[in-house]
Design an enzyme around this catalytic site. Structure first.
Site, PDB file in Angstrom:
ATOM      1  N   ILE A 139     -27.414 -19.800   6.192  1.00  0.00           N
ATOM      2  CA  ILE A 139     -28.392 -19.289   7.148  1.00  0.00           C
ATOM      3  C   ILE A 139     -27.663 -19.055   8.469  1.00  0.00           C
ATOM      4  O   ILE A 139     -27.059 -19.981   9.023  1.00  0.00           O
ATOM      5  CB  ILE A 139     -29.553 -20.281   7.360  1.00  0.00           C
ATOM      6  CG1 ILE A 139     -30.206 -20.639   6.020  1.00  0.00           C
ATOM      7  CG2 ILE A 139     -30.571 -19.671   8.327  1.00  0.00           C
ATOM      8  CD1 ILE A 139     -30.837 -19.484   5.286  1.00  0.00           C
ATOM      9  N   LYS A 140     -27.718 -17.827   8.978  1.00  0.00           N
ATOM     10  CA  LYS A 140     -27.034 -17.500  10.226  1.00  0.00           C
ATOM     11  C   LYS A 140     -27.942 -17.791  11.417  1.00  0.00           C
ATOM     12  O   LYS A 140     -29.066 -17.288  11.496  1.00  0.00           O
ATOM     13  CB  LYS A 140     -26.617 -16.023  10.242  1.00  0.00           C
ATOM     14  CG  LYS A 140     -25.521 -15.698   9.256  1.00  0.00           C
ATOM     15  CD  LYS A 140     -25.150 -14.223   9.271  1.00  0.00           C
ATOM     16  CE  LYS A 140     -24.229 -13.897  10.429  1.00  0.00           C
ATOM     17  NZ  LYS A 140     -23.717 -12.492  10.323  1.00  0.00           N
ATOM     18  N   ILE A 141     -27.432 -18.597  12.326  1.00  0.00           N
ATOM     19  CA  ILE A 141     -28.145 -18.960  13.548  1.00  0.00           C
ATOM     20  C   ILE A 141     -27.259 -18.604  14.729  1.00  0.00           C
ATOM     21  O   ILE A 141     -26.081 -18.984  14.757  1.00  0.00           O
ATOM     22  CB  ILE A 141     -28.481 -20.462  13.563  1.00  0.00           C
ATOM     23  CG1 ILE A 141     -29.419 -20.804  12.402  1.00  0.00           C
ATOM     24  CG2 ILE A 141     -29.116 -20.866  14.902  1.00  0.00           C
ATOM     25  CD1 ILE A 141     -29.725 -22.292  12.277  1.00  0.00           C
TER      26      ILE A 141
END
Length: 392
Positions: A139-141
């Site tokens: 998951i890219k944050i």
């Protein structure tokens, strides 16, 4: 024939693709890169998805089904993008299994409009994690101020994270702190640390683009001589910080519990200036335990003429510091450069997300008309037009 990409992998650089599309998946192109070009990971972002959905007819059957169901455009975007990422995770699963879960990862980004909202970012990260439901997902944050506690909270839930939009050294140090805190909380929460992965996406070429623009404006010969040097120097000094953090006693305690380090990932590695060598941001950033995510043309360029050295980073820290000192001496404020790049990075991804939403809205409307069912998007458009007419 020299296997240049094989040499790059042997030097400790994981080769990832900075692209994803339904066409690439259905044609077998992604699997071919995995099998033939040492590809062990994939990244995506809102810009990549906006382009993919605007170019391909292969989404039409899914758009038709979504239109018949009358879903709203936000749900449709999530259904389309998560479908592709789930498929890509399955394609990359052999690399995940072969590396004990270190590689074979595929990334999807949280809605960039949430970049300054911690709780909503954490909630969306969790939703994407269970919706795609693959162990080799990232998951890219974004590494905004609000993103830092979201990174920690997401990792604490046992969710693997790709931290994106890192431009500066101080922010990178904060990202590593957020990672360590997240793993410590995950351990306390009973999660298996060996199953949690993370990379820190440190952007490269955009730094040269911004700095070179300022150097051109300064205009002196001393300033012009520094063009094309800031990005590599910045990344090398980031790797120096990585080395210090991941040789600490604090990290060793987590490693003893099964944790994998948060690897530096060199992002934005296509050359924006045609005067520079097309593989400069690969050749100049070769170091053990790193990831380089490249557009496909860069992968093929490196396979054709890339030159691999054992390590082009760790012996160059003093040179990198000199570049920073020289930039300061001619009047380039690197702290301002980093602030501008972070702000523009979030804004660009927000704009791409809105472009993606608008494209899906139009596609849903067209698909609804093709089935004799207007779909919710078409109804929304009709209501909007009626309102506009009534207000005229």
């Amino acid at each position: 024939m020299t296997d240049r990409l094989g040499e790059l992998s042997a030097a400790g650089v994981a080769i990832w693709l900075d692209d994803l599309s339904r066409t690439r998946l259905s044609s077998g192109g992604l699997d071919q890169l995995r099998r033939e070009k040492h590809l062990v990971g994939v990244t995506s972002n809102p810009t990549i998805f906006a382009k993919a959905l605007s170019d391909a007819d292969e989404y039409n059957w899914q758009l038709k089904d979504l239109a018949i169901r009358g879903v709203d455009v936000e749900e449709a975007v999530r259904m389309l993008t998560t479908y592709d990422v789930r498929w890509a995770c399955d394609v990359m699963r052999p690399a995940y299994d072969a590396t004990g879960g270190v590689d074979g990862r595929v990334s999807i980004e949280v809605d960039p409009r949430l970049a300054h909202e911690t709780d909503k970012t954490v909630a969306e990260a969790g939703a994407l994690w269970w919706l795609i439901d693959r162990p080799n997902l990232f998951i890219k944050i974004p590494a905004t101020e609000a993103g830092l506690p979201a990174i920690t909270a997401t990792l604490a839930q046992g969710i693997s994270v790709n931290v994106t939009l890192i431009f500066g050294l101080d922010r990178y140090s904060q990202v590593m702190e957020a990672f360590l805190a997240g793993l410590e909380q995950a351990k306390a929460n009973g999660h298996d640390l060996s199953k949690i992965g993370s990379v820190a996406s440190f952007f490269v070429s955009r730094v040269d683009t911004e700095v070179d623009k300022r150097l051109e404006k300064i205009g002196s010969e001393q300033a012009k001589a520094l063009r094309g040097k800031a990005a590599v120097a910045n990344a090398r000094l980031a790797y120096e910080r990585y080395g210090k953090v991941f040789s600490s006693d604090r990290w060793q305690a987590l490693a003893d519990a099964g944790a994998h380090p948060q690897r530096p990932l060199w992002a934005s590695t296509s050359t924006k200036n045609p005067d520079y060598r097309d593989v400069i941001y690969v050749e100049e950033l070769i170091a053990p335990g790193t990831v380089n995510t490249m557009p496909e043309p860069v992968i093929h360029a490196y396979a054709d003429h890339g030159e691999t050295s054992a390590d082009t980073v760790t012996g160059a820290y003093d040179d990198a510091r000199k570049v920073f000192a020289d930039l300061e001496s001619v009047g380039v404020d690197m702290s301002d450069v980093i602030a501008v790049l972070e702000r523009e990075g979030v804004e660009k991804f927000e704009a791409s997300w809105l472009e993606l939403i608008d494209g899906v809205r139009k596609s849903l409307a067209a698909a609804g008309q093709g089935t004799g069912h207007p779909g919710r998007a078409a109804k929304d458009n009709a209501q909007a037009a009626q309102q506009a007419g009534g207000n005229a």
